[in-house]
Write a protein that holds these residues in place. Sequence first.
Motif, mmCIF file in Angstrom:
data_model
loop_
_atom_site.group_PDB
_atom_site.id
_atom_site.type_symbol
_atom_site.label_atom_id
_atom_site.label_comp_id
_atom_site.label_asym_id
_atom_site.label_seq_id
_atom_site.Cartn_x
_atom_site.Cartn_y
_atom_site.Cartn_z
ATOM 1 N N GLU A 122 1.254 15.198 -24.201
ATOM 2 C CA GLU A 122 1.798 14.090 -24.988
ATOM 3 C C GLU A 122 3.321 14.180 -25.048
ATOM 4 O O GLU A 122 4.012 13.162 -24.956
ATOM 5 C CB GLU A 122 1.191 14.096 -26.402
ATOM 6 C CG GLU A 122 1.418 12.817 -27.168
ATOM 7 C CD GLU A 122 0.971 11.562 -26.433
ATOM 8 O OE1 GLU A 122 1.741 10.574 -26.453
ATOM 9 O OE2 GLU A 122 -0.114 11.546 -25.830
ATOM 10 N N SER A 123 3.851 15.388 -25.163
ATOM 11 C CA SER A 123 5.310 15.569 -25.166
ATOM 12 C C SER A 123 5.912 15.108 -23.842
ATOM 13 O O SER A 123 6.973 14.471 -23.817
ATOM 14 C CB SER A 123 5.672 17.034 -25.396
ATOM 15 O OG SER A 123 5.218 17.454 -26.644
ATOM 16 N N ALA A 124 5.234 15.414 -22.741
ATOM 17 C CA ALA A 124 5.727 14.988 -21.427
ATOM 18 C C ALA A 124 5.684 13.469 -21.301
ATOM 19 O O ALA A 124 6.616 12.845 -20.765
ATOM 20 C CB ALA A 124 4.898 15.636 -20.320
ATOM 21 N N LYS A 125 4.617 12.856 -21.813
ATOM 22 C CA LYS A 125 4.515 11.383 -21.769
ATOM 23 C C LYS A 125 5.635 10.743 -22.589
ATOM 24 O O LYS A 125 6.233 9.744 -22.179
ATOM 25 C CB LYS A 125 3.161 10.921 -22.305
ATOM 26 C CG LYS A 125 2.004 11.188 -21.372
ATOM 27 C CD LYS A 125 0.724 10.675 -22.017
ATOM 28 C CE LYS A 125 -0.493 11.084 -21.252
ATOM 29 N NZ LYS A 125 -1.737 10.643 -21.895
ATOM 30 N N ILE A 126 5.916 11.325 -23.755
ATOM 31 C CA ILE A 126 6.991 10.806 -24.606
ATOM 32 C C ILE A 126 8.321 10.897 -23.871
ATOM 33 O O ILE A 126 9.137 9.971 -23.908
ATOM 34 C CB ILE A 126 7.027 11.555 -25.962
ATOM 35 C CG1 ILE A 126 5.808 11.164 -26.799
ATOM 36 C CG2 ILE A 126 8.322 11.282 -26.715
ATOM 37 C CD1 ILE A 126 5.596 12.019 -28.036
ATOM 38 N N ALA A 127 8.547 12.018 -23.186
ATOM 39 C CA ALA A 127 9.791 12.183 -22.423
ATOM 40 C C ALA A 127 9.912 11.104 -21.345
ATOM 41 O O ALA A 127 10.986 10.500 -21.169
ATOM 42 C CB ALA A 127 9.841 13.574 -21.792
ATOM 43 N N VAL A 128 8.810 10.825 -20.644
ATOM 44 C CA VAL A 128 8.822 9.803 -19.591
ATOM 45 C C VAL A 128 9.092 8.425 -20.202
ATOM 46 O O VAL A 128 9.892 7.640 -19.676
ATOM 47 C CB VAL A 128 7.490 9.820 -18.802
ATOM 48 C CG1 VAL A 128 7.347 8.586 -17.927
ATOM 49 C CG2 VAL A 128 7.406 11.074 -17.948
ATOM 50 N N ARG A 129 8.465 8.134 -21.328
ATOM 51 C CA ARG A 129 8.685 6.827 -21.981
ATOM 52 C C ARG A 129 10.123 6.684 -22.479
ATOM 53 O O ARG A 129 10.701 5.596 -22.435
ATOM 54 C CB ARG A 129 7.695 6.636 -23.128
ATOM 55 C CG ARG A 129 6.276 6.468 -22.637
ATOM 56 C CD ARG A 129 5.331 6.184 -23.804
ATOM 57 N NE ARG A 129 3.963 6.353 -23.379
ATOM 58 C CZ ARG A 129 3.102 7.200 -23.926
ATOM 59 N NH1 ARG A 129 3.465 7.966 -24.929
ATOM 60 N NH2 ARG A 129 1.877 7.289 -23.475
#
Length: 185
Positions: A122-129
Motif C-alpha cells: 500500500e505504501s508503494a501504491k501511495i508513492a506511485v499515486r
Amino acid sequence: MISEIKKTTEQKMNKSVEALKLDLAKVRTGRAHTGLLDHVMVEYYGSMVPVNQVANVTLIDARTIGVQAWEKPMLAKVEKAIRDSDLGLNPANMGEIIRVPMPALTEERRRDLTKVVRTEGESAKIAVRNLRRDANQQLKDAVKEKLISEDDERRGEDEIQKLTDRHVGEIDKLLAQKEQELMQI
C-alpha cells in the motif's frame, strides 16, 4: 515537454517498484535465502558494514544459511550481529562457519507477515499515486505558462494514468506472489 514529464515519472515509478521488491525481500518466508542477512551490520575495524562485506554468505540447505568470515576474529562479531538483529534468528558457531537455521513459521506469524507485506504494498501504491499527482500538476503548470495546449495536457494525463495503472498492477502482482510464498508450508 510531455514526453520529458512522462519519462521522469516512469523512472521514479520504477524506483518505487524496485524499493518495494527490496522491502519484500526482507520479509522472511519459511525458506532461507542469503539476502536475508544483507541488512545485518557488523562492526569491522571501527565502522559498521553489512555482513556480506566481511564474510561469505551461502545456503547450506533450504532452511540453513552458512556464514564464513574471511578473518577468524570476525566470527564472534558476525554471530553476535546476527543474534542481535531483529530477524529472530539463532546462529550457531561451528568453529569455521556459522550456521543460521531458519525456524519454521507458525500460522499466526504467517498472517502477521502477510499484513506487513500488504502494508508495504500500500505504501508503494501511495508513492506511485503521488508521482502521478506531481506529473499532472506539472502538466497543469505547463498549460498555465502556455507551453502546451489543453488537449496536450489531457493526452499527457491519459499517458500518465496508463503508467500508474501499469505500475500498480505490477505492485499487486508482487504482493500476490509474496503472500502465496508466505502461506506456503
